[in-house]
Design a protein around this motif. Structure first.
Motif, PDB file in Angstrom:
ATOM      1  N   TYR A   1      34.822  30.386   4.606  1.00  0.00           N
ATOM      2  CA  TYR A   1      33.520  30.043   4.041  1.00  0.00           C
ATOM      3  C   TYR A   1      33.442  28.562   3.696  1.00  0.00           C
ATOM      4  O   TYR A   1      32.452  27.896   3.984  1.00  0.00           O
ATOM      5  N   GLU A   2      34.462  28.033   3.046  1.00  0.00           N
ATOM      6  CA  GLU A   2      34.525  26.616   2.693  1.00  0.00           C
ATOM      7  C   GLU A   2      35.976  26.160   2.798  1.00  0.00           C
ATOM      8  O   GLU A   2      36.907  26.954   2.601  1.00  0.00           O
ATOM      9  N   ARG A   3      36.175  24.857   3.076  1.00  0.00           N
ATOM     10  CA  ARG A   3      37.549  24.342   3.174  1.00  0.00           C
ATOM     11  C   ARG A   3      37.545  22.838   2.962  1.00  0.00           C
ATOM     12  O   ARG A   3      36.686  22.133   3.483  1.00  0.00           O
ATOM     13  N   VAL A   4      38.509  22.338   2.188  1.00  0.00           N
ATOM     14  CA  VAL A   4      38.709  20.906   2.017  1.00  0.00           C
ATOM     15  C   VAL A   4      40.210  20.627   1.981  1.00  0.00           C
ATOM     16  O   VAL A   4      41.016  21.535   1.746  1.00  0.00           O
ATOM     17  N   LEU A   5      40.560  19.373   2.220  1.00  0.00           N
ATOM     18  CA  LEU A   5      41.953  18.936   2.117  1.00  0.00           C
ATOM     19  C   LEU A   5      42.070  17.930   0.978  1.00  0.00           C
ATOM     20  O   LEU A   5      41.242  17.016   0.865  1.00  0.00           O
ATOM     21  N   VAL A   6      43.086  18.109   0.150  1.00  0.00           N
ATOM     22  CA  VAL A   6      43.305  17.248  -1.015  1.00  0.00           C
ATOM     23  C   VAL A   6      44.723  16.699  -0.962  1.00  0.00           C
ATOM     24  O   VAL A   6      45.672  17.440  -0.722  1.00  0.00           O
ATOM     25  N   ARG A   7      44.865  15.397  -1.190  1.00  0.00           N
ATOM     26  CA  ARG A   7      46.191  14.766  -1.202  1.00  0.00           C
ATOM     27  C   ARG A   7      46.473  14.188  -2.585  1.00  0.00           C
ATOM     28  O   ARG A   7      45.614  13.541  -3.185  1.00  0.00           O
ATOM     29  N   LYS A   8      47.693  14.422  -3.083  1.00  0.00           N
ATOM     30  CA  LYS A   8      48.114  13.804  -4.332  1.00  0.00           C
ATOM     31  C   LYS A   8      49.101  12.697  -3.994  1.00  0.00           C
ATOM     32  O   LYS A   8      50.170  12.937  -3.435  1.00  0.00           O
TER      33      LYS A   8
ATOM     34  N   SER B   1      46.028  26.634 -13.030  1.00  0.00           N
ATOM     35  CA  SER B   1      47.237  25.903 -13.426  1.00  0.00           C
ATOM     36  C   SER B   1      48.289  25.962 -12.329  1.00  0.00           C
ATOM     37  O   SER B   1      49.004  24.986 -12.080  1.00  0.00           O
ATOM     38  N   LYS B   2      48.397  27.099 -11.649  1.00  0.00           N
ATOM     39  CA  LYS B   2      49.341  27.210 -10.539  1.00  0.00           C
ATOM     40  C   LYS B   2      48.955  26.269  -9.406  1.00  0.00           C
ATOM     41  O   LYS B   2      49.813  25.621  -8.792  1.00  0.00           O
ATOM     42  N   ALA B   3      47.658  26.192  -9.125  1.00  0.00           N
ATOM     43  CA  ALA B   3      47.182  25.305  -8.067  1.00  0.00           C
ATOM     44  C   ALA B   3      47.544  23.857  -8.375  1.00  0.00           C
ATOM     45  O   ALA B   3      48.000  23.105  -7.510  1.00  0.00           O
ATOM     46  N   ALA B   4      47.349  23.464  -9.632  1.00  0.00           N
ATOM     47  CA  ALA B   4      47.679  22.096 -10.039  1.00  0.00           C
ATOM     48  C   ALA B   4      49.171  21.845  -9.949  1.00  0.00           C
ATOM     49  O   ALA B   4      49.612  20.762  -9.528  1.00  0.00           O
ATOM     50  N   ASP B   5      49.977  22.836 -10.322  1.00  0.00           N
ATOM     51  CA  ASP B   5      51.436  22.687 -10.267  1.00  0.00           C
ATOM     52  C   ASP B   5      51.932  22.505  -8.836  1.00  0.00           C
ATOM     53  O   ASP B   5      52.889  21.761  -8.582  1.00  0.00           O
ATOM     54  N   HIS B   6      51.280  23.208  -7.882  1.00  0.00           N
ATOM     55  CA  HIS B   6      51.724  23.142  -6.491  1.00  0.00           C
ATOM     56  C   HIS B   6      51.328  21.841  -5.811  1.00  0.00           C
ATOM     57  O   HIS B   6      51.914  21.466  -4.802  1.00  0.00           O
ATOM     58  N   LEU B   7      50.331  21.171  -6.362  1.00  0.00           N
ATOM     59  CA  LEU B   7      49.920  19.897  -5.779  1.00  0.00           C
ATOM     60  C   LEU B   7      50.666  18.775  -6.488  1.00  0.00           C
ATOM     61  O   LEU B   7      50.142  18.074  -7.349  1.00  0.00           O
ATOM     62  N   GLN B   8      51.915  18.595  -6.108  1.00  0.00           N
ATOM     63  CA  GLN B   8      52.783  17.577  -6.689  1.00  0.00           C
ATOM     64  C   GLN B   8      52.598  16.241  -5.968  1.00  0.00           C
ATOM     65  O   GLN B   8      52.090  16.201  -4.837  1.00  0.00           O
ATOM     66  N   PRO B   9      52.967  15.122  -6.611  1.00  0.00           N
ATOM     67  CA  PRO B   9      52.867  13.812  -5.949  1.00  0.00           C
ATOM     68  C   PRO B   9      53.543  13.818  -4.589  1.00  0.00           C
ATOM     69  O   PRO B   9      54.656  14.331  -4.439  1.00  0.00           O
ATOM     70  N   GLY B  10      52.847  13.280  -3.600  1.00  0.00           N
ATOM     71  CA  GLY B  10      53.392  13.229  -2.251  1.00  0.00           C
ATOM     72  C   GLY B  10      53.080  14.452  -1.411  1.00  0.00           C
ATOM     73  O   GLY B  10      53.556  14.562  -0.276  1.00  0.00           O
ATOM     74  N   THR B  11      52.264  15.383  -1.938  1.00  0.00           N
ATOM     75  CA  THR B  11      51.914  16.578  -1.180  1.00  0.00           C
ATOM     76  C   THR B  11      50.435  16.566  -0.815  1.00  0.00           C
ATOM     77  O   THR B  11      49.637  15.817  -1.370  1.00  0.00           O
TER      78      THR B  11
END
Length: 258
Positions: free
Chosen positions: A34-41, A106-116
Protein backbone atom coordinates in the motif's frame (compact mmCIF):
# COMPACT_ATOMS: atom_id res chain seq x y z
CA UNK A 1 -3.78 -9.22 7.22
CA UNK A 2 -2.55 -5.65 6.96
CA UNK A 3 0.85 -5.19 8.59
CA UNK A 4 3.33 -2.37 8.96
CA UNK A 5 6.82 -3.75 8.52
CA UNK A 6 10.26 -2.25 8.97
CA UNK A 7 13.16 -4.14 7.42
CA UNK A 8 16.58 -2.73 8.21
CA UNK A 9 19.84 -3.49 6.42
CA UNK A 10 23.52 -2.66 6.82
CA UNK A 11 24.11 -1.96 3.13
CA UNK A 12 22.27 0.15 0.55
CA UNK A 13 22.60 -2.65 -2.01
CA UNK A 14 20.73 -5.02 0.31
CA UNK A 15 17.88 -2.54 0.74
CA UNK A 16 17.65 -1.96 -3.03
CA UNK A 17 17.50 -5.69 -3.71
CA UNK A 18 14.96 -6.14 -0.92
CA UNK A 19 12.76 -3.43 -2.43
CA UNK A 20 12.95 -5.24 -5.77
CA UNK A 21 12.00 -8.51 -4.05
CA UNK A 22 8.90 -6.87 -2.60
CA UNK A 23 7.98 -5.66 -6.09
CA UNK A 24 8.32 -9.23 -7.39
CA UNK A 25 6.11 -10.60 -4.61
CA UNK A 26 3.43 -8.05 -5.46
CA UNK A 27 3.71 -8.77 -9.18
CA UNK A 28 2.93 -12.46 -8.69
CA UNK A 29 0.12 -11.73 -6.22
CA UNK A 30 1.69 -12.93 -2.95
CA UNK A 31 1.42 -9.51 -1.24
CA UNK A 32 -0.05 -6.05 -1.77
CA UNK A 33 2.10 -2.99 -1.05
CA UNK A 34 0.00 0.00 0.00
CA UNK A 35 2.79 2.43 0.92
CA UNK A 36 6.60 2.19 1.08
CA UNK A 37 9.54 4.47 1.87
CA UNK A 38 13.25 4.02 2.52
CA UNK A 39 14.91 5.65 5.54
CA UNK A 40 18.66 5.89 6.22
CA UNK A 41 20.27 6.66 9.58
CA UNK A 42 23.65 8.26 9.06
CA UNK A 43 26.72 7.75 11.22
CA UNK A 44 26.10 11.05 13.02
CA UNK A 45 22.65 9.82 14.14
CA UNK A 46 20.57 12.01 11.83
CA UNK A 47 17.90 10.31 9.72
CA UNK A 48 17.01 11.00 6.09
CA UNK A 49 14.57 9.76 3.50
CA UNK A 50 15.98 8.20 0.34
CA UNK A 51 14.54 6.91 -2.90
CA UNK A 52 15.66 4.37 -5.47
CA UNK A 53 17.43 5.85 -8.47
CA UNK A 54 18.05 3.63 -11.50
CA UNK A 55 21.39 5.28 -12.27
CA UNK A 56 22.84 6.09 -8.87
CA UNK A 57 21.31 3.45 -6.61
CA UNK A 58 19.80 5.61 -3.88
CA UNK A 59 19.20 9.35 -3.89
CA UNK A 60 18.72 11.45 -0.76
CA UNK A 61 15.58 13.56 -0.71
CA UNK A 62 15.79 17.20 0.33
CA UNK A 63 14.17 18.43 3.52
CA UNK A 64 11.33 20.09 1.63
CA UNK A 65 10.74 16.96 -0.44
CA UNK A 66 10.65 14.85 2.72
CA UNK A 67 7.93 16.99 4.22
CA UNK A 68 5.94 16.92 0.99
CA UNK A 69 6.21 13.14 0.68
CA UNK A 70 5.35 12.40 4.30
CA UNK A 71 2.41 14.79 4.09
CA UNK A 72 1.11 12.84 1.11
CA UNK A 73 1.17 9.54 3.00
CA UNK A 74 -2.17 9.15 4.73
CA UNK A 75 -1.37 5.96 6.60
CA UNK A 76 1.04 4.56 9.17
CA UNK A 77 4.08 4.57 6.86
CA UNK A 78 4.06 8.36 6.81
CA UNK A 79 3.57 8.54 10.55
CA UNK A 80 6.48 6.21 11.33
CA UNK A 81 8.74 7.82 8.71
CA UNK A 82 7.89 11.22 10.13
CA UNK A 83 8.70 10.12 13.66
CA UNK A 84 12.02 8.54 12.64
CA UNK A 85 13.13 11.53 10.55
CA UNK A 86 11.83 14.14 13.01
CA UNK A 87 9.61 15.76 10.37
CA UNK A 88 6.21 14.77 11.74
CA UNK A 89 4.26 17.95 12.32
CA UNK A 90 1.52 17.89 14.94
CA UNK A 91 -0.24 14.84 16.29
CA UNK A 92 -3.23 14.45 14.01
CA UNK A 93 -2.60 10.73 13.66
CA UNK A 94 -1.46 8.98 16.82
CA UNK A 95 -0.03 5.52 17.30
CA UNK A 96 -3.21 4.26 18.95
CA UNK A 97 -5.21 5.19 15.85
CA UNK A 98 -3.46 2.37 14.02
CA UNK A 99 -3.61 -0.21 16.79
CA UNK A 100 0.11 -0.97 16.76
CA UNK A 101 1.65 -3.30 19.27
CA UNK A 102 2.70 -1.08 22.18
CA UNK A 103 6.43 -1.65 21.69
CA UNK A 104 6.45 -1.53 17.88
CA UNK A 105 7.59 2.08 17.46
CA UNK A 106 10.42 1.69 19.97
CA UNK A 107 11.54 -1.55 18.31
CA UNK A 108 11.53 0.16 14.92
CA UNK A 109 13.72 2.96 16.28
CA UNK A 110 16.09 0.47 17.91
CA UNK A 111 16.55 -1.44 14.63
CA UNK A 112 17.43 1.70 12.72
CA UNK A 113 20.94 2.10 14.09
CA UNK A 114 23.57 4.54 12.71
CA UNK A 115 24.87 3.29 9.39
CA UNK A 116 21.73 1.28 8.54
CA UNK A 117 18.95 1.74 6.01
CA UNK A 118 15.37 0.53 6.38
CA UNK A 119 12.32 -0.14 4.27
CA UNK A 120 9.07 0.93 5.94
CA UNK A 121 6.03 -0.54 4.23
CA UNK A 122 2.35 -1.17 4.80
CA UNK A 123 1.53 -4.50 3.22
CA UNK A 124 -1.31 -6.98 2.97
CA UNK A 125 0.10 -10.46 3.47
CA UNK A 126 -1.75 -13.74 3.97
CA UNK A 127 1.38 -15.32 5.41
CA UNK A 128 4.59 -13.82 6.81
CA UNK A 129 6.66 -16.45 5.03
CA UNK A 130 6.65 -14.69 1.64
CA UNK A 131 8.40 -11.55 2.88
CA UNK A 132 10.50 -13.32 5.50
CA UNK A 133 11.90 -15.87 3.03
CA UNK A 134 12.68 -13.11 0.51
CA UNK A 135 14.32 -10.58 2.83
CA UNK A 136 16.03 -12.64 5.54
CA UNK A 137 18.67 -14.03 3.12
CA UNK A 138 19.60 -10.41 2.39
CA UNK A 139 20.46 -9.79 6.04
CA UNK A 140 17.21 -8.06 6.99
CA UNK A 141 16.24 -7.33 10.57
CA UNK A 142 12.46 -7.52 10.39
CA UNK A 143 9.82 -6.09 12.71
CA UNK A 144 6.11 -6.06 11.96
CA UNK A 145 2.87 -5.14 13.63
CA UNK A 146 -0.71 -5.66 12.54
CA UNK A 147 -2.49 -2.45 11.61
CA UNK A 148 -6.01 -2.02 12.98
CA UNK A 149 -7.44 1.26 11.77
CA UNK A 150 -9.68 3.06 14.25
CA UNK A 151 -12.06 4.69 11.81
CA UNK A 152 -15.72 5.51 12.26
CA UNK A 153 -18.04 2.60 11.43
CA UNK A 154 -18.80 3.70 7.86
CA UNK A 155 -15.17 4.30 6.90
CA UNK A 156 -14.03 1.14 8.65
CA UNK A 157 -16.48 -0.99 6.67
CA UNK A 158 -15.50 0.78 3.45
CA UNK A 159 -11.81 0.13 4.08
CA UNK A 160 -12.46 -3.55 4.87
CA UNK A 161 -14.38 -3.92 1.61
CA UNK A 162 -11.56 -2.30 -0.37
CA UNK A 163 -9.04 -4.65 1.26
CA UNK A 164 -11.21 -7.64 0.35
CA UNK A 165 -11.56 -6.43 -3.25
CA UNK A 166 -7.77 -5.99 -3.54
CA UNK A 167 -7.19 -9.47 -2.10
CA UNK A 168 -9.65 -10.92 -4.63
CA UNK A 169 -7.83 -9.26 -7.52
CA UNK A 170 -4.47 -10.40 -6.14
CA UNK A 171 -5.74 -14.00 -6.11
CA UNK A 172 -6.83 -13.65 -9.73
CA UNK A 173 -3.37 -12.31 -10.62
CA UNK A 174 -1.75 -15.59 -9.54
CA UNK A 175 -3.63 -17.65 -12.14
CA UNK A 176 -4.33 -15.07 -14.85
CA UNK A 177 -3.08 -15.51 -18.38
CA UNK A 178 -0.27 -13.17 -19.41
CA UNK A 179 -2.56 -11.03 -21.58
CA UNK A 180 -4.95 -10.47 -18.62
CA UNK A 181 -2.39 -9.41 -16.01
CA UNK A 182 -2.15 -5.77 -17.10
CA UNK A 183 -5.90 -5.30 -16.68
CA UNK A 184 -5.82 -6.84 -13.20
CA UNK A 185 -2.79 -4.70 -12.24
CA UNK A 186 -4.75 -1.61 -13.30
CA UNK A 187 -7.73 -2.70 -11.20
CA UNK A 188 -5.50 -3.21 -8.16
CA UNK A 189 -3.84 0.19 -8.66
CA UNK A 190 -7.26 1.88 -8.84
CA UNK A 191 -8.44 0.15 -5.66
CA UNK A 192 -5.23 1.09 -3.83
CA UNK A 193 -5.69 4.73 -4.85
CA UNK A 194 -9.29 4.68 -3.59
CA UNK A 195 -8.07 3.17 -0.33
CA UNK A 196 -5.49 5.94 0.01
CA UNK A 197 -8.19 8.56 -0.57
CA UNK A 198 -10.35 6.97 2.13
CA UNK A 199 -7.49 7.18 4.63
CA UNK A 200 -6.76 10.78 3.64
CA UNK A 201 -10.39 11.69 4.36
CA UNK A 202 -10.14 9.98 7.73
CA UNK A 203 -6.96 11.90 8.47
CA UNK A 204 -8.76 15.19 7.91
CA UNK A 205 -11.71 14.10 10.06
CA UNK A 206 -9.29 13.08 12.81
CA UNK A 207 -7.74 16.57 12.78
CA UNK A 208 -11.16 18.16 13.18
CA UNK A 209 -12.22 15.74 15.91
CA UNK A 210 -8.99 16.26 17.84
CA UNK A 211 -9.80 19.92 18.37
CA UNK A 212 -13.26 19.12 19.79
CA UNK A 213 -12.84 16.04 21.93
CA UNK A 214 -9.94 13.94 23.21
CA UNK A 215 -10.64 10.40 24.33
CA UNK A 216 -8.57 8.99 27.14
CA UNK A 217 -5.78 6.58 26.24
CA UNK A 218 -7.56 3.87 28.23
CA UNK A 219 -10.86 4.34 26.37
CA UNK A 220 -9.12 4.26 23.01
CA UNK A 221 -7.25 1.09 23.90
CA UNK A 222 -10.47 -0.61 25.02
CA UNK A 223 -12.21 0.42 21.79
CA UNK A 224 -9.28 -0.85 19.72
CA UNK A 225 -9.27 -4.25 21.45
CA UNK A 226 -13.02 -4.63 21.04
CA UNK A 227 -12.75 -3.73 17.39
CA UNK A 228 -10.01 -6.32 16.89
CA UNK A 229 -12.11 -9.00 18.62
CA UNK A 230 -15.09 -8.24 16.39
CA UNK A 231 -12.98 -8.49 13.24
CA UNK A 232 -11.43 -11.80 14.28
CA UNK A 233 -14.84 -13.20 15.22
CA UNK A 234 -16.16 -12.31 11.78
CA UNK A 235 -13.16 -13.97 10.11
CA UNK A 236 -13.67 -17.11 12.20
CA UNK A 237 -17.37 -17.17 11.31
CA UNK A 238 -16.57 -16.81 7.59
CA UNK A 239 -13.99 -19.60 7.78
CA UNK A 240 -16.43 -21.90 9.56
CA UNK A 241 -18.99 -21.30 6.81
CA UNK A 242 -16.40 -22.11 4.14
CA UNK A 243 -15.41 -25.27 6.04
CA UNK A 244 -19.02 -26.45 6.13
CA UNK A 245 -19.30 -25.83 2.40
CA UNK A 246 -16.06 -27.71 1.75
CA UNK A 247 -17.20 -30.84 3.62
CA UNK A 248 -20.63 -30.71 2.06
CA UNK A 249 -22.66 -29.81 5.12
CA UNK A 250 -25.02 -26.97 5.66
CA UNK A 251 -24.18 -24.67 8.57
CA UNK A 252 -26.32 -25.42 11.56
CA UNK A 253 -28.77 -22.68 12.35
CA UNK A 254 -30.17 -22.45 15.83
CA UNK A 255 -33.41 -20.60 16.20
CA UNK A 256 -33.27 -17.94 18.86
CA UNK A 257 -35.54 -18.61 21.80
CA UNK A 258 -37.25 -15.58 23.19
Amino acid sequence: MTNLIIASFKEDTQAIEASQKLNELETIGDITIYERVLVRKKADGTTELVQTDTTEGLTTLSGMTIGTLIGALAGPVGMLAGMLTGTLAGAAMEVDDYGFAEDFVSKAADHLQPGTIAIIAEVEEDNNIFIDDSLNPLGATLTRSEVNYELDKYSDEELDQLDEDIAEQRAKLKTAAADKKAKIDKKIADLKEKRKETLAEWKEKAKEAASDVKESVKDRKIARIRNKIEKHQKKISDLESKLQEAIGKQPEVQAAVH
